[in-house]
Design a protein around this motif. Structure first.
Motif, PDB file in Angstrom:
ATOM      1  N   GLU A  31       0.830  -1.207   0.000  1.00 49.57           N
ATOM      2  CA  GLU A  31       0.000   0.000   0.000  1.00 49.57           C
ATOM      3  C   GLU A  31       0.864   1.256   0.000  1.00 49.57           C
ATOM      4  O   GLU A  31       0.553   2.230  -0.703  1.00 49.57           O
ATOM      5  CB  GLU A  31      -0.932   0.007   1.208  1.00 49.57           C
ATOM      6  CG  GLU A  31      -2.091  -0.937   1.085  1.00 49.57           C
ATOM      7  CD  GLU A  31      -2.944  -0.998   2.341  1.00 49.57           C
ATOM      8  OE1 GLU A  31      -2.881  -0.077   3.171  1.00 49.57           O
ATOM      9  OE2 GLU A  31      -3.669  -1.994   2.491  1.00 49.57           O
ATOM     10  N   CYS A  34       2.216   1.821  -3.412  1.00 49.26           N
ATOM     11  CA  CYS A  34       1.178   2.164  -4.393  1.00 49.26           C
ATOM     12  C   CYS A  34       0.485   3.484  -4.090  1.00 49.26           C
ATOM     13  O   CYS A  34      -0.397   3.905  -4.851  1.00 49.26           O
ATOM     14  CB  CYS A  34       0.143   1.045  -4.464  1.00 49.26           C
ATOM     15  SG  CYS A  34       0.794  -0.495  -5.133  1.00 49.26           S
ATOM     16  N   TRP A  76      -0.640  -2.432  -7.764  1.00 49.46           N
ATOM     17  CA  TRP A  76      -0.756  -3.452  -6.717  1.00 49.46           C
ATOM     18  C   TRP A  76      -0.305  -4.810  -7.264  1.00 49.46           C
ATOM     19  O   TRP A  76       0.472  -5.515  -6.626  1.00 49.46           O
ATOM     20  CB  TRP A  76      -2.194  -3.535  -6.215  1.00 49.46           C
ATOM     21  CG  TRP A  76      -2.351  -4.545  -5.111  1.00 49.46           C
ATOM     22  CD1 TRP A  76      -2.609  -5.873  -5.246  1.00 49.46           C
ATOM     23  CD2 TRP A  76      -2.194  -4.304  -3.713  1.00 49.46           C
ATOM     24  NE1 TRP A  76      -2.652  -6.479  -4.024  1.00 49.46           N
ATOM     25  CE2 TRP A  76      -2.402  -5.538  -3.055  1.00 49.46           C
ATOM     26  CE3 TRP A  76      -1.926  -3.170  -2.952  1.00 49.46           C
ATOM     27  CZ2 TRP A  76      -2.341  -5.668  -1.677  1.00 49.46           C
ATOM     28  CZ3 TRP A  76      -1.867  -3.305  -1.581  1.00 49.46           C
ATOM     29  CH2 TRP A  76      -2.069  -4.531  -0.957  1.00 49.46           C
ATOM     30  N   ARG A  80       2.998  -6.132  -5.333  1.00 48.42           N
ATOM     31  CA  ARG A  80       2.720  -7.118  -4.270  1.00 48.42           C
ATOM     32  C   ARG A  80       3.642  -8.331  -4.364  1.00 48.42           C
ATOM     33  O   ARG A  80       4.247  -8.725  -3.354  1.00 48.42           O
ATOM     34  CB  ARG A  80       1.252  -7.548  -4.292  1.00 48.42           C
ATOM     35  CG  ARG A  80       0.928  -8.642  -3.243  1.00 48.42           C
ATOM     36  CD  ARG A  80       0.280  -8.132  -2.066  1.00 48.42           C
ATOM     37  NE  ARG A  80      -0.050  -8.971  -0.957  1.00 48.42           N
ATOM     38  CZ  ARG A  80       0.391 -10.153  -0.580  1.00 48.42           C
ATOM     39  NH1 ARG A  80       1.252 -10.818  -1.315  1.00 48.42           N
ATOM     40  NH2 ARG A  80      -0.009 -10.719   0.529  1.00 48.42           N
TER      41      ARG A  80
END
Length: 102
Positions: A31, A34, A76, A80
């Motif tokens: 997070e 991003c 993401w 990730r």
């Protein structure tokens, strides 16, 4: 860093056995990465630009909510896995650093 096949297998095993707490930490880090869409926009603007690229990228980043949502999902999906592998490599290195120190 050069990893052997055994090292890579161990890292894959670490990833396969990450806990919910580990996944929460990975999600939090992702997070943070991003939170800013600028890297995607910079890449778009610099990749084979034409006379209208700068204006198009500005419009996408400022005025197109659908694009911004899409770009966030793409970021993401890109970041990730990177963060997950970084996390697993960190665990792997800590394990082997402590083993070497013992």
């Amino acid at each position: 860093m050069r990893l052997t096949m055994t090292d890579k297998t161990e890292i894959k095993q670490i990833i396969a056995h990450l806990s919910d707490e580990d996944h929460a930490k990975i999600d939090k880090q992702t997070e943070m990465l991003c939170a800013n869409m600028r890297p995607v926009l910079n890449m778009l603007e610099s990749h084979k630009p034409d006379d209208h690229t700068k204006a198009a990228v500005e419009w996408l980043g400022e005025d197109d909510c659908n694009y911004q949502e899409f770009a966030g999902e793409v970021m993401w999906d890109i970041f990730r896995p990177r963060v997950e592998v970084e996390y697993a490599i960190g665990i792997f290195l800590r394990r082997h650093t402590f083993e070497d120190a013992a």
